[in-house]
Design a protein around this motif. Structure first.
Motif: not given
Length: 437
Positions: A227-231
């Motif tokens: 999620n951190l990388a997608i956001n």
């Protein structure tokens, strides 16, 4: 009359002198440019063009931020870290070190999203070289690992062209294991070149065989990292993969052309963008040549050097991809949607989808159900799964039953109970949906 002729002659001489001066200045300018270009080529040959190492390790200072400036910025980020994840268990540092040269020219561009511990950062060298586009990676670290993790991030950023151009790093670490600050790191880095062959060979040349789950007392938060990388992606689409997987050479460009063509033909498959373009995934034997095309992959598949992903450890987890049907499509020019598959449990495909896709449930940690829970939600939310022809992913090495860590079964059983609860929660989250997992 004679005076006028003399003045014209004098003016002509002045013009000739000026023209010769301009020509001379242009020659000097071209010589300087050639010298600068030769210097840059030399530095790239040493710094990372094609994976080579640099001698002085300062080539990037001519193109972007210096190592010292980057470390000073990192120091401030770590010292002032305050953002926590939803559980309050981890600190997160987005855009810890950003790429230097990503130019987005296509509305249908794709960011490759991945996550890893510091031991697996060397995979990014080959991954970014094949992708040739934006990559967003979230790195999990802790107090003891932090100096090595940061040094490895710096090494890969400053010493490899494709990592430098395309990869943006994010960081997460548990509040119970806060990293030490970066005092002294700048001096240590300056005292030994980041890109010397000896330094790289000893510390960063090859990915470690240590697993992401291997740090005693710490749970590896796959879904938090994803999620951190997608956001923080800046493209319309994302492809979430494991860091030790490689995309087919033309996957990014081929997908863009497919979307451009569908847009021109007004054949957008879902007004809400609820299509997941499944990329068939395979495992390739250690030491086997990476196939450049579907045709070459089919040959290596027949020879036994390539097989469907997870064939030995969980064949049913990938079976709905329908590999035999994909094989029977043969090889054709360009990308296309080969066929559409209805999601069934326990399928967990890799796919390209809009960046607005449902995020991963961050309660899932360690081994088991962390990816399938997200795909399950996509199914309930109404996504269509379309399998791409002529596109594929390759996992480096065969997955085997004896290749897992000791606590795998315990973790899987715990996450299985969480998955049951998760599926019940989806009924409340999507009350209008008739789909179930």
């Amino acid at each position: 009359m004679r005076l006028a002729s003399w003045q014209r002659l004098r003016l002509g001489r002045v013009i000739v002198v000026l023209v010769l001066t301009v020509v001379l200045l242009q020659l000097i300018h071209m010589a300087l440019l050639s010298r600068l270009e030769a210097r840059e080529v030399s530095q790239r040959a040493g710094v990372g063009g094609g994976g080579g190492m640099a001698g002085p390790g300062v080539g990037r200072q001519l193109q972007g931020r210096s190592v010292k400036a980057v470390i000073e910025d990192m120091h401030e980020r770590v010292k002032n870290a305050y953002r926590l994840d939803k559980s309050g268990t981890y600190h997160v540092l987005d855009n810890f070190l950003t790429s230097e040269h990503v130019v987005l020219q296509n509305a249908h561009d794709v960011t490759l999203v991945t996550q890893c511990s510091s031991h697996h950062l060397p995979h990014l060298v080959e991954l970014s070289a094949r992708w040739k586009g934006p990559v967003s990676v979230a790195v999990f670290t802790n107090d003891e690992d932090f100096p090595a993790a940061v040094t490895s991030i710096l090494h890969h950023h400053f010493c490899y062209d494709d990592v430098y151009k395309y990869v943006t790093f994010h960081l997460a670490f548990p509040i119970s294991r806060l990293p030490r600050d970066l005092d002294g790191l700048a001096r240590a880095v300056e005292s030994r070149s980041l890109c010397t062959a000896s330094n790289a060979t000893l510390s960063f040349a090859q990915p470690s065989r240590q697993r992401n789950y291997a740090t005693e007392g710490l749970e590896y938060p796959h879904n938090l990292l994803r999620n951190l990388a997608i956001n923080y992606v800046q493209t319309r689409y994302v492809l979430v993969v494991d860091v030790d997987m490689l995309p087919s050479h033309d996957l990014r460009a081929g997908f863009q052309k497919l979307q451009d063509r569908e847009e021109m033909e007004n054949k957008t498959r879902s007004a809400a963008g609820r299509t997941a373009y499944v990329v068939p995934s395979f495992e390739i034997q250690d030491g086997a040549a990476l196939p450049p095309s579907k045709g070459a992959l089919l040959q290596e598949w027949s020879a036994g050097a390539v097989r469907p992903f997870y064939q030995e450890v969980c064949g049913k987890c990938q079976r709905p991809t329908d590999y035999e049907r994909w094989r029977d499509l043969g090889e054709s020019a360009g990308f296309r949607v080969g066929y559409t598959v209805e999601w069934t449990d326990p399928w967990e495909p890799f796919y390209i989808a809009r960046a607005s896709l449902p995020l991963y449930d961050e309660r899932f940690k360690q081994y088991g159900f962390n990816r399938i829970s997200q795909v399950c939600e996509m199914h309930v939310a109404g996504y269509e799964f379309s399998v791409l022809d002529n596109a594929f992913l390759l996992h480096k090495g065969f997955k085997t039953q004896d290749g897992f860590h000791e606590t795998k079964d315990e973790e899987q059983n715990r996450n299985r109970l969480l998955f049951r609860k998760f599926k019940e929660e989806l009924k409340t989250k999507y009350p209008e949906s008739s789909r179930r997992c």
